[in-house]
Design a protein around this motif. Structure first.
Motif, PDB file in Angstrom:
ATOM      1  N   ASP A 104       0.800  -1.222   0.000  1.00 43.28           N
ATOM      2  CA  ASP A 104       0.000   0.000   0.000  1.00 43.28           C
ATOM      3  C   ASP A 104       0.833   1.272   0.000  1.00 43.28           C
ATOM      4  O   ASP A 104       0.307   2.337  -0.335  1.00 43.28           O
TER       5      ASP A 104
ATOM      6  N   ARG B 252      -5.321  -2.891   5.850  1.00 46.28           N
ATOM      7  CA  ARG B 252      -5.776  -1.597   5.358  1.00 46.28           C
ATOM      8  C   ARG B 252      -6.980  -1.104   6.155  1.00 46.28           C
ATOM      9  O   ARG B 252      -7.067   0.074   6.531  1.00 46.28           O
TER      10      ARG B 252
ATOM     11  N   THR C 290      -3.625   2.034  -5.305  1.00 39.53           N
ATOM     12  CA  THR C 290      -2.869   2.360  -4.108  1.00 39.53           C
ATOM     13  C   THR C 290      -2.599   3.858  -4.141  1.00 39.53           C
ATOM     14  O   THR C 290      -1.939   4.357  -5.054  1.00 39.53           O
TER      15      THR C 290
ATOM     16  N   ALA D 201     -10.216  -1.001  -0.558  1.00 43.66           N
ATOM     17  CA  ALA D 201      -9.435   0.091  -1.144  1.00 43.66           C
ATOM     18  C   ALA D 201     -10.242   0.773  -2.244  1.00 43.66           C
ATOM     19  O   ALA D 201     -11.086   0.150  -2.897  1.00 43.66           O
TER      20      ALA D 201
END
Length: 285
Positions: A127, A155, A259, A241
């Motif tokens: 990440d 995350r 990312t 994400a």
């Protein structure tokens, strides 16, 4: 065997990046420098001619060095945790301050200590530095799908605990939406501005057969690839994400995960049906 002087020069070019990885993993400038030195020693003993991607090899190697240090530091856990919140003697030098500013800020250093060693390594490498799951997998002795799951779990924990605006899911979503809009409208300069200069685009074999490419590096090249595309892409969350999906005939045919630090540093495209089924996809929202 590569010339020793040239090898040392190439290593020095990567040193700031390696220090940034080690700093995020270990939380201590002194330990980070030691880890980077250990990485150099490993490189000096390695079969350099067999290393196809030296920056990638160095990044995963320094990650492995840091992981070994964290796993062996159980007896010193409390001491190392205290060290994360403290400034080293004499303060940080300007180079280190710049590196920290370019990733996610000092607050995240404390948040990362809440992750286990493996989660921390996966999160930092993927990440923050856009290392692929396939490259991370042998470092942590897991399969690539398992590493993807670890990354998603890490995350979510980081996002839940961190107040740093760079890790804010809403901000990341806005960056991705701006990227998709610039892609659809063919705004090349806007695409470049949203991409980190060292951005990496990776696509799986199925996506490549659909007209993609296995890997593209650099903001200009990635912007060129997306310029005028993404017509059928809609925003989504991919394993927690910010990302997008391409829906054709009522079915999700492609998932894009991004990312995002200060800009987009990594993009992964998945089109394989089994891999798509394994992803946690939330479309729209």
């Amino acid at each position: 065997m590569a010339d020793a002087g040239l090898l040392a020069q190439r290593f020095e070019e990567q040193r700031p990046r390696l220090r940034a990885v080690a700093q995020r993993m270990l939380g201590s400038t002194a330990e980070a420098d030691d880890a980077v030195q250990d990485t150099w020693l490993r490189l000096s003993r390695a079969d350099v001619d067999g290393i196809g991607n030296l920056p990638g090899w160095l990044t995963t190697t320094v990650g492995r060095v840091c992981l070994d240090r964290l796993r062996s530091a159980g007896a010193r856990h409390e001491e190392s945790t205290d060290a994360v919140g403290a400034e080293p003697a004499g303060g940080r030098d300007p180079e280190q301050e710049a590196l920290l500013a370019e990733t996610v800020g000092q607050a995240l250093e404390v948040v990362l200590t809440t992750l286990g060693p493996t989660e921390r390594l996966v999160f930092v490498l993927h990440d923050m530095f856009a290392v692929s799951f396939e490259e991370i997998a042998p470092v942590v002795d897991r399969s690539a799908p398992a590493v993807r799951q670890i990354a998603g779990r890490a995350r979510r924990r980081v996002q839940a605990r961190s107040a740093d605006p760079v890790t804010d899911p809403a901000r990341q979503r806005r960056v991705v939406e701006a990227f998709l809009a610039a892609s659809r409208e063919g705004h090349f300069d806007a695409l470049v501005a949203l991409l980190d200069p060292h951005v990496v685009l990776r696509e799986d074999a199925t996506a490549v057969r659909m007209g993609g490419t296995a890997e593209v590096r650099g903001s200009a090249a990635v912007a060129g690839f997306f310029n005028g595309r993404a017509q059928a892409a809609v925003p989504a969350y991919v394993d927690g994400a910010a990302g997008a999906v391409v829906v054709l005939d009522g079915r999700i045919r492609l998932a894009l995960s991004f990312t995002v630090t200060d800009r987009i540093i990594g993009i992964e495209a998945v089109a394989d049906a089994d891999q798509l089924a394994a992803l946690d996809l939330v479309v729209g929202g």
